[in-house]
Scaffold this motif. Structure first.
Motif, PDB file in Angstrom:
ATOM      1  N   LEU A 168       1.134  -1.284  -0.609  1.00  0.00           N
ATOM      2  CA  LEU A 168      -0.152   0.328  -0.206  1.00  0.00           C
ATOM      3  C   LEU A 168       1.362   1.220   0.129  1.00  0.00           C
ATOM      4  CD1 LEU A 168      -2.618  -0.984   2.796  1.00  0.00           C
ATOM      5  CD2 LEU A 168      -2.967  -0.721   0.311  1.00  0.00           C
ATOM      6  N   TRP A 214      -8.156  -4.925   0.801  1.00  0.00           N
ATOM      7  CA  TRP A 214      -6.710  -4.532   0.804  1.00  0.00           C
ATOM      8  C   TRP A 214      -5.847  -5.523   0.616  1.00  0.00           C
ATOM      9  CZ3 TRP A 214      -9.862  -3.518   5.047  1.00  0.00           C
ATOM     10  CH2 TRP A 214     -10.802  -1.963   5.608  1.00  0.00           C
ATOM     11  N   ALA A 254      -5.500   1.562   6.125  1.00  0.00           N
ATOM     12  CA  ALA A 254      -6.242  -0.057   5.215  1.00  0.00           C
ATOM     13  C   ALA A 254      -5.010  -0.631   5.705  1.00  0.00           C
ATOM     14  CB  ALA A 254      -5.792   1.026   3.992  1.00  0.00           C
TER      15      ALA A 254
END
Length: 309
Positions: A81, A182, A136
């Motif tokens: 991420l 995610w 996230a």
């Protein structure tokens, strides 16, 4: 008038947080109050007296292993991420979060701070999405851990209490589905590693409960301990109390009874585990103090400059 409206907007959210935290503290005290009503203070005193020094050291080691495994899992998810975390700071922030989760309502406040931490020990892309990515990454890795805990509980219960086992399995499916939002950016190899780290972390905390069974209730057959631990630890994943206290004791007493053992023994073992788990998070308190102290000093200097000025 518009300024008044803007200033008042955050108030309902603060009210909800205060009400939620109050309910969680109340539920914790209520469940522990039921324990005292039923058995008095003996489960607490018996559990504390039964823990030798070597069990405390072993508990600290198991807790540390769980924190390190969580930090590695977090780094792996965060990397995909676009957040880069060195190992040392990741472990420090996870330990800090473990302590806060143990003493604050809900069991997620430490993780919220971990996600929103504005310290310089992590690198993330500039822009408005950096904070969202931080949350996230934390949410995804926590949900994977919760999925493992719930699925393990389902496996332990499907044969003897199928209805509860199915409920745990359904909960695991839900948490996995939310986490997938995610995690789908991770390649298969890293997904497998995240799962492996989650299972290993779960095993560390189950091992701590087994340790509590061995030292607090030595008459309980050791072969039963992993199943008892699996269900009791799963109860802590429900974020409705403070540090899992209360729900864990209720689940431990219930599963001990289901397995034909004394309910009070289960409650006492659970309290012993709670003591070990809390002690294992204390390094996080030291880390928190070290990290917060410079900010307190700077805030104090700023107040002094305002007074002088």
């Amino acid at each position: 008038m518009s300024d008044t409206l803007v200033a008042s907007r955050p108030r309902p959210r603060r009210v909800r947080l205060v009400v939620g935290a109050t309910l969680q503290v109340g539920l914790t005290l209520g469940l522990l109050g039921l324990v005292v009503t039923q058995w008095g203070l003996s489960p607490f005193t018996s559990a504390a007296r039964a823990l030798p020094w070597w069990a405390v050291v072993a508990g600290l080691g198991l807790g540390a292993a769980g924190v390190v495994l969580q930090a590695l899992r977090w780094r792996l998810v965060a990397r995909h991420l676009q957040i880069s975390l060195p190992v040392g700071p990741a472990v420090a922030r996870c330990w800090q979060a473990a302590f806060l989760n143990s003493v604050l309502p809900g069991g997620v406040a430490g993780d919220a701070l971990r996600a929103a931490d504005d310290s310089s020990d992590a690198e993330a892309p500039d822009g408005r999405r950096a904070l969202a990515s931080g949350f996230a990454a934390v949410a995804a890795e926590r949900l994977v851990g919760t999925t493992v805990v719930l699925v393990a509980a389902a496996v332990a219960l499907l044969g003897s209490v199928p209805l509860v086992g199915v409920a745990c399995l359904a909960g695991g499916v839900v948490t996995a589905a939310v986490a997938w939002r995610w995690l789908r950016v991770l390649p298969l190899r890293d997904l497998a590693l995240v799962l492996l780290l989650s299972v290993a972390g779960w095993a560390a905390f189950v091992g701590m409960f087994v340790l509590a069974v061995v030292v607090v209730a030595p008459d309980v057959e050791v072969s039963l301990a992993p199943g008892l631990a699996t269900v009791s630890v799963a109860a802590m994943s429900v974020p409705v109390t403070v540090g899992g206290w209360g729900t864990r004791e209720a689940a431990a007493g219930w599963i001990f009874m289901v397995r034909g053992l004394d309910m009070g023994t289960g409650v006492t073992v659970s309290i012993g585990y709670g003591i070990l788990a809390l002690l294992s998070t204390l390094p996080g308190a030291a880390i928190l103090a070290v990290r917060v102290a410079p900010r307190w000093r700077e805030a104090g200097r700023a107040r002094h400059r305002r007074r002088v000025g």
